[in-house]
Design an enzyme around this catalytic site. Structure first.
Site, PDB file in Angstrom:
ATOM      1  N   ASP A  30       0.996  -1.486   0.007  1.00 59.20           N
ATOM      2  CA  ASP A  30      -0.019  -0.060   0.130  1.00 59.20           C
ATOM      3  C   ASP A  30       0.944   1.270   0.162  1.00 59.20           C
ATOM      4  O   ASP A  30       1.879   1.477   0.674  1.00 59.20           O
ATOM      5  CB  ASP A  30      -1.016   0.002   1.163  1.00 59.20           C
ATOM      6  CG  ASP A  30      -2.111   0.961   0.948  1.00 59.20           C
ATOM      7  OD1 ASP A  30      -3.254   0.189   0.787  1.00 59.20           O
ATOM      8  OD2 ASP A  30      -1.957   2.219   1.089  1.00 59.20           O
ATOM      9  N   LYS A  35      -0.628   3.603   7.184  1.00 55.90           N
ATOM     10  CA  LYS A  35      -1.399   2.599   7.103  1.00 55.90           C
ATOM     11  C   LYS A  35      -0.580   0.993   7.175  1.00 55.90           C
ATOM     12  O   LYS A  35      -0.853   0.159   8.049  1.00 55.90           O
ATOM     13  CB  LYS A  35      -2.405   2.256   5.660  1.00 55.90           C
ATOM     14  CG  LYS A  35      -3.375   0.971   5.763  1.00 55.90           C
ATOM     15  CD  LYS A  35      -3.910   0.804   4.403  1.00 55.90           C
ATOM     16  CE  LYS A  35      -5.031   1.740   4.303  1.00 55.90           C
ATOM     17  NZ  LYS A  35      -5.728   1.324   2.730  1.00 55.90           N
ATOM     18  N   PHE A 151     -16.561 -11.114  -4.519  1.00 51.94           N
ATOM     19  CA  PHE A 151     -17.957 -11.068  -4.141  1.00 51.94           C
ATOM     20  C   PHE A 151     -18.094 -11.066  -2.697  1.00 51.94           C
ATOM     21  O   PHE A 151     -19.047 -11.566  -2.203  1.00 51.94           O
ATOM     22  CB  PHE A 151     -18.716 -12.378  -4.718  1.00 51.94           C
ATOM     23  CG  PHE A 151     -18.681 -12.620  -6.124  1.00 51.94           C
ATOM     24  CD1 PHE A 151     -19.168 -11.762  -7.120  1.00 51.94           C
ATOM     25  CD2 PHE A 151     -17.789 -13.750  -6.736  1.00 51.94           C
ATOM     26  CE1 PHE A 151     -18.961 -11.855  -8.742  1.00 51.94           C
ATOM     27  CE2 PHE A 151     -17.742 -13.649  -8.258  1.00 51.94           C
ATOM     28  CZ  PHE A 151     -18.231 -12.873  -8.956  1.00 51.94           C
ATOM     29  N   LEU A 152     -17.117 -10.479  -1.954  1.00 50.39           N
ATOM     30  CA  LEU A 152     -17.143 -10.438  -0.470  1.00 50.39           C
ATOM     31  C   LEU A 152     -18.122  -9.497  -0.096  1.00 50.39           C
ATOM     32  O   LEU A 152     -18.199  -8.300  -0.764  1.00 50.39           O
ATOM     33  CB  LEU A 152     -15.902 -10.319   0.054  1.00 50.39           C
ATOM     34  CG  LEU A 152     -14.927  -9.188  -0.355  1.00 50.39           C
ATOM     35  CD1 LEU A 152     -15.108  -7.933   0.565  1.00 50.39           C
ATOM     36  CD2 LEU A 152     -13.667  -9.586   0.127  1.00 50.39           C
ATOM     37  N   GLU A 154     -18.974  -6.699   2.849  1.00 50.70           N
ATOM     38  CA  GLU A 154     -18.332  -5.984   4.173  1.00 50.70           C
ATOM     39  C   GLU A 154     -19.493  -6.538   5.319  1.00 50.70           C
ATOM     40  O   GLU A 154     -20.653  -6.947   5.154  1.00 50.70           O
ATOM     41  CB  GLU A 154     -18.663  -4.651   4.379  1.00 50.70           C
ATOM     42  CG  GLU A 154     -17.608  -3.998   3.322  1.00 50.70           C
ATOM     43  CD  GLU A 154     -17.662  -2.426   3.095  1.00 50.70           C
ATOM     44  OE1 GLU A 154     -18.056  -1.856   4.218  1.00 50.70           O
ATOM     45  OE2 GLU A 154     -17.178  -1.777   2.155  1.00 50.70           O
ATOM     46  N   ALA A 251     -37.071  -5.236   2.425  1.00 50.80           N
ATOM     47  CA  ALA A 251     -37.489  -3.960   2.149  1.00 50.80           C
ATOM     48  C   ALA A 251     -36.703  -3.150   3.195  1.00 50.80           C
ATOM     49  O   ALA A 251     -36.697  -3.376   4.321  1.00 50.80           O
ATOM     50  CB  ALA A 251     -38.883  -3.834   1.935  1.00 50.80           C
ATOM     51  N   GLY A 256     -27.012   1.021  -0.021  1.00 49.52           N
ATOM     52  CA  GLY A 256     -26.050   2.174   0.156  1.00 49.52           C
ATOM     53  C   GLY A 256     -24.516   1.442   0.112  1.00 49.52           C
ATOM     54  O   GLY A 256     -24.495   0.435  -0.412  1.00 49.52           O
ATOM     55  N   CYS A 259     -20.318   0.156  -2.829  1.00 49.58           N
ATOM     56  CA  CYS A 259     -20.336  -0.803  -4.033  1.00 49.58           C
ATOM     57  C   CYS A 259     -21.515  -0.546  -4.729  1.00 49.58           C
ATOM     58  O   CYS A 259     -21.569  -0.201  -6.044  1.00 49.58           O
ATOM     59  CB  CYS A 259     -20.246  -2.277  -3.666  1.00 49.58           C
ATOM     60  SG  CYS A 259     -18.804  -2.724  -2.763  1.00 49.58           S
TER      61      CYS A 259
END
Ligand code: UGA
Length: 432
Positions: A30, A35, A151-152, A154, A251, A256, A259
């Protein structure tokens, strides 16, 4: 295998830690020196269940190392994953400058055959651009580019990576495919190997379809409200059809996060660029926006005027089990309430620190507990469905409020129970 991950954000760090956990030798890169320092101390800069332990154990075992140097990373890995941010441009298309920069940085460091894997979510045909860029900056380099969408989710990223539904990669080279199969050998999951463009499309198509499912049930929730039906029962009824399935039919205030909003805009933009406009997705976006507006309208209908009203908001993160506030509908809701003059007191189990750093954070009060937020409130709003919000002493919460108005933006609570406790309960699509 020796693997390198460039970019140590949510995706890069979790992927690196999980690869190390199954026995690979992983180096995470990184360019943020702070970090990397944090990670070298064995701390992680984000909240993700199970990740801190995984990082600590694998650093201790010597399988997970960190550096700020891209050349060092490229030299280490036989397979080099790119997991850098792909932020949106103002028109919704993807700003690919970080991908391009990493491709330029990787090129001169290629010292033997490398597989360069794009893990960041990118529009179709980006793999071709990465190949062209590396070739331009290192004409002699021996490499192949692969697309390997992730396809992870959070909040359950570690579990999603360790036990994936499926593994997809797109490759136009047998040599690269063989190495990729070795990378994923320790993971038990169905594997789909495609060409590069198809793999890139799979990611955008999957996220857009999930967002479409959410907007579909949210559109139905509006019909339920107008017809006095219960969207939870409707979702159950249609979800029992195995061709449809119940998941992602919850529903609520809408989707949000970092992604869905971004990926939908990007998919719309690339479809436009390719000359095949995807108008269905524009409607998905509109429904998502309207869902929050309808909710605020309902709060306003009950309170008449929002100015000076004390409103408690439970939940700020874009979903439970994360401290991520990016594109959180809860934050958008708070902003709307504050814009109309409401005095908002909010609480989130993990998102408080990040909330303090946002401009809107200084315009509201942050409470120490959900109960403290509700004290003296004229209305209580649930904006994120943290499980702990459903196990509270609700009669006591009600007693502490100035008026017992409860707006459950995530259908977390049982309407009948809440009404029994004396609340005036408003859910999403749950009749009147
Ligand atoms: C999403 C996808 O689910 C992952 O498969 C994908 O890898 C990831 O994006 C990505 O592209 O990196 P994530 O954004 O972490 O994962 O979270 P989700 O669980 O998908 O939730 C997204 C939003 O949809 C949240 O705001 C959530 O509250 C909302 N949602 C989800 C609903 O409103 N209703 C539902 O039924 C499900």
């Amino acid at each position: 295998m020796k693997l390198t991950i460039i970019g140590s954000g949510y995706v890069g760090l979790t992927t690196g830690a999980c690869f190390a956990e199954v026995g690979h030798e992983v180096k995470c890169v990184d360019n943020d020196a702070e970090k990397i320092k944090t990670l070298l101390r064995g701390e992680i800069p984000i909240y993700e269940p199970g990740l801190a332990d995984l990082v600590k154990q694998n650093v201790a075992a010597g399988r997970l190392t960190f550096t700020t140097s891209t050349p060092e990373g490229v030299e280490h890995g036989d397979v080099v994953f790119i997991a850098v941010p792909t932020p949106p441009n103002p028109d919704g298309s993807v700003d690919l400058k970080y991908i391009e920069k990493v491709a330029r940085e990787i090129a001169p460091a290629i010292n033997s055959y490398k597989v360069i894997v794009d893990k960041s979510t990118v529009p179709v045909k980006t793999g071709e651009k990465v190949t062209e860029t590396i070739q331009r900056y290192a004409p002699e380099a021996e490499f192949d580019v692969v697309s390997n969408p992730e396809f992870l989710r959070e909040g359950s990223a570690v579990a999603d990576l360790m036990k994936p539904d499926r593994i997809v990669f797109g490759s136009n080279s047998d040599r690269a495919s063989a190495l990729m199969k070795k990378v994923y050998e320790p993971f038990v999951a169905p594997l789909l190997v495609t060409d590069i463009n198809s793999a890139e499309l799979i990611k955008h198509a999957a996220n857009s379809f999930l967002a479409l499912k959410i907007s579909y049930i949210n559109a139905i929730s509006a019909i339920c409200e107008a017809s006095n039906a219960d969207v939870e029962l409707v979702a159950e009824g249609i979800g029992m059809d195995s061709r449809i399935g119940r998941s992602f039919l919850n529903a609520g205030l809408g989707y949000g996060g970092s992604c869905f909003p971004k990926d939908l805009a990007a998919f719309i933009a690339i479809s436009d660029q390719l000359g095949v406009p995807f108008d269905l997705l524009k409607e998905v976006q509109k429904i998502n926006q309207r869902q929050l507006e309808r909710f605020v309208d309902r709060i306003r209908e009950s309170l008449w005027v929002l100015d000076e009203k004390k409103i408690a908001v439970w939940g700020l993160a874009f979903k439970p089990n994360t401290d991520d506030l990016r594109c959180s509908v809860a934050i958008e809701l708070v902003e709307k309430l504050v814009a109309e003059g409401a005095r908002v007191t909010a609480y989130d189990p993990k998102g408080m620190e990040r909330m303090r750093d946002l401009p809107i954070g200084s315009q509201i009060e942050l409470a120490e507990s959900p109960e403290a937020a509700a004290r003296g409130a004229e209305a209580l709003v649930i904006a994120t469905e943290w499980p702990e919000f459903s196990h509270l002493d609700f009669p006591a919460v009600k007693e502490s409020m100035q008026s017992p108005l409860l707006f459950d933006g995530r259908n977390l609570l049982d309407p009948e129970t809440m009404r029994k406790y004396g609340f005036e309960y408003h859910g999403i699509g749950r009749g009147v």
